[in-house]
Scaffold this motif. Structure first.
Motif, short mmCIF file in Angstrom:
data_model
loop_
_atom_site.label_atom_id
_atom_site.label_comp_id
_atom_site.label_asym_id
_atom_site.label_seq_id
_atom_site.Cartn_x
_atom_site.Cartn_y
_atom_site.Cartn_z
N LYS A 41 -5.39 -9.24 -1.84
CA LYS A 41 -4.16 -9.88 -2.31
C LYS A 41 -3.02 -8.85 -2.37
O LYS A 41 -1.90 -9.12 -1.94
CB LYS A 41 -4.38 -10.52 -3.67
CG LYS A 41 -3.21 -11.33 -4.17
CD LYS A 41 -3.55 -12.03 -5.47
CE LYS A 41 -2.38 -12.83 -5.99
NZ LYS A 41 -2.69 -13.48 -7.26
N THR A 42 -3.33 -7.67 -2.88
CA THR A 42 -2.33 -6.60 -2.94
C THR A 42 -1.93 -6.15 -1.54
O THR A 42 -0.74 -5.95 -1.26
CB THR A 42 -2.90 -5.40 -3.74
OG1 THR A 42 -3.24 -5.85 -5.05
CG2 THR A 42 -1.91 -4.26 -3.82
N ALA A 43 -2.91 -6.02 -0.65
CA ALA A 43 -2.62 -5.61 0.72
C ALA A 43 -1.76 -6.65 1.44
O ALA A 43 -0.81 -6.30 2.15
CB ALA A 43 -3.92 -5.38 1.49
N ALA A 44 -2.08 -7.92 1.24
CA ALA A 44 -1.30 -8.99 1.89
C ALA A 44 0.13 -9.00 1.38
O ALA A 44 1.08 -9.19 2.15
CB ALA A 44 -1.98 -10.34 1.65
N ALA A 45 0.31 -8.77 0.08
CA ALA A 45 1.66 -8.74 -0.49
C ALA A 45 2.45 -7.57 0.10
O ALA A 45 3.63 -7.72 0.45
CB ALA A 45 1.59 -8.63 -2.01
N LEU A 46 1.82 -6.41 0.22
CA LEU A 46 2.49 -5.25 0.81
C LEU A 46 2.85 -5.51 2.26
O LEU A 46 3.98 -5.23 2.70
CB LEU A 46 1.59 -4.01 0.69
CG LEU A 46 2.08 -2.73 1.38
CD1 LEU A 46 3.44 -2.30 0.83
CD2 LEU A 46 1.06 -1.62 1.20
N LEU A 47 1.93 -6.07 3.01
CA LEU A 47 2.19 -6.37 4.42
C LEU A 47 3.34 -7.37 4.55
O LEU A 47 4.25 -7.19 5.35
CB LEU A 47 0.93 -6.92 5.09
CG LEU A 47 1.06 -7.33 6.55
CD1 LEU A 47 1.58 -6.18 7.41
CD2 LEU A 47 -0.27 -7.83 7.08
N HIS A 48 3.33 -8.41 3.72
CA HIS A 48 4.41 -9.40 3.78
C HIS A 48 5.75 -8.76 3.43
O HIS A 48 6.76 -9.00 4.11
CB HIS A 48 4.13 -10.57 2.84
CG HIS A 48 5.26 -11.55 2.83
ND1 HIS A 48 6.29 -11.48 1.91
CD2 HIS A 48 5.55 -12.58 3.65
CE1 HIS A 48 7.15 -12.44 2.17
NE2 HIS A 48 6.73 -13.13 3.21
N ASP A 49 5.79 -7.96 2.37
CA ASP A 49 7.04 -7.31 1.97
C ASP A 49 7.61 -6.44 3.08
O ASP A 49 8.82 -6.47 3.34
CB ASP A 49 6.83 -6.46 0.71
CG ASP A 49 6.57 -7.28 -0.53
OD1 ASP A 49 6.75 -8.53 -0.48
OD2 ASP A 49 6.16 -6.69 -1.55
N GLN A 50 6.75 -5.70 3.75
CA GLN A 50 7.22 -4.81 4.81
C GLN A 50 7.66 -5.60 6.05
O GLN A 50 8.64 -5.24 6.71
CB GLN A 50 6.16 -3.78 5.17
CG GLN A 50 5.85 -2.82 4.03
CD GLN A 50 7.08 -2.13 3.49
OE1 GLN A 50 7.89 -1.59 4.23
NE2 GLN A 50 7.25 -2.16 2.18
N ALA A 51 6.95 -6.68 6.35
CA ALA A 51 7.35 -7.52 7.48
C ALA A 51 8.68 -8.19 7.20
O ALA A 51 9.56 -8.26 8.06
CB ALA A 51 6.26 -8.56 7.78
N PHE A 52 8.85 -8.68 5.99
CA PHE A 52 10.11 -9.32 5.60
C PHE A 52 11.27 -8.33 5.67
O PHE A 52 12.35 -8.63 6.18
CB PHE A 52 9.98 -9.92 4.21
CG PHE A 52 11.17 -10.73 3.78
CD1 PHE A 52 11.49 -11.92 4.40
CD2 PHE A 52 11.98 -10.28 2.76
CE1 PHE A 52 12.58 -12.67 4.01
CE2 PHE A 52 13.10 -11.01 2.36
CZ PHE A 52 13.39 -12.21 2.99
N ALA A 53 11.04 -7.11 5.18
CA ALA A 53 12.07 -6.08 5.23
C ALA A 53 12.42 -5.74 6.68
O ALA A 53 13.60 -5.55 7.01
CB ALA A 53 11.60 -4.82 4.49
N ALA A 54 11.42 -5.67 7.55
CA ALA A 54 11.68 -5.38 8.96
C ALA A 54 12.48 -6.50 9.61
O ALA A 54 13.35 -6.25 10.45
CB ALA A 54 10.37 -5.16 9.71
N GLN A 55 12.19 -7.75 9.23
CA GLN A 55 12.98 -8.87 9.76
C GLN A 55 14.44 -8.74 9.33
O GLN A 55 15.34 -8.97 10.14
CB GLN A 55 12.41 -10.20 9.27
CG GLN A 55 11.11 -10.59 9.92
CD GLN A 55 10.52 -11.82 9.29
OE1 GLN A 55 10.48 -11.95 8.07
NE2 GLN A 55 10.05 -12.74 10.12
#
Length: 138
Positions: A41-55
């Motif tokens: 859950k923590t890893a998925a949140a980090l991945l989502h945050d970084q993908a959103f920031a890259a977008q």
């Protein structure tokens, strides 16, 4: 495709790479059953945050983006590497890897992370035991 406990991990990862919600759900169920649900859950949140920031760092591509009916699969090795780095809290490594991906792949990674997050939340509330199809609802 229906994924079961017998589905090989490489098939499950291929489904996840193709942004298949069911594959993400089964992957999260296995991680939860193995005691790694909170880490995922923590890893998925980090991945989502970084993908959103890259977008957000690519406003022209974001404005032009048309959400596809089906994603082309992302690279499975990159997906596993990202999930491992995210589960280890390697924010900068995740950020750098996500930033170098194509915009469509970044969006796919964001969706994969969302599916994993939702599945983790469900398992933390209801557990990961598969329901008995013969059991009555009431």
């Amino acid at each position: 495709m229906a994924y079961t406990e017998e589905t090989p991990m490489n098939t499950l990862l291929a489904g996840m790479a193709a942004v298949d919600a069911e594959a993400c759900h089964e992957f999260a169920r296995r991680q939860h059953a193995a005691g790694h649900g909170d880490d995922l859950k923590t890893a998925a949140a980090l991945l989502h945050d970084q993908a959103f920031a890259a977008q957000l760092d690519r406003p022209a591509e974001l404005v032009e983006w048309k959400y596809p009916e089906h994603f082309e699969p992302v690279d499975q090795t990159m997906l596993t590497t990202l999930l491992q780095a995210a589960s280890n809290g390697e924010r900068e490594n995740v950020r750098a890897t996500v930033a170098e991906q194509r915009f469509a792949d970044i969006t796919a990674l964001s969706s994969i992370a969302n599916y994993l997050t939702r599945a983790c939340e469900q398992f933390s509330h209801f557990g990961a035991r598969r329901p008995d199809p013969q059991q009555s609802l009431f």
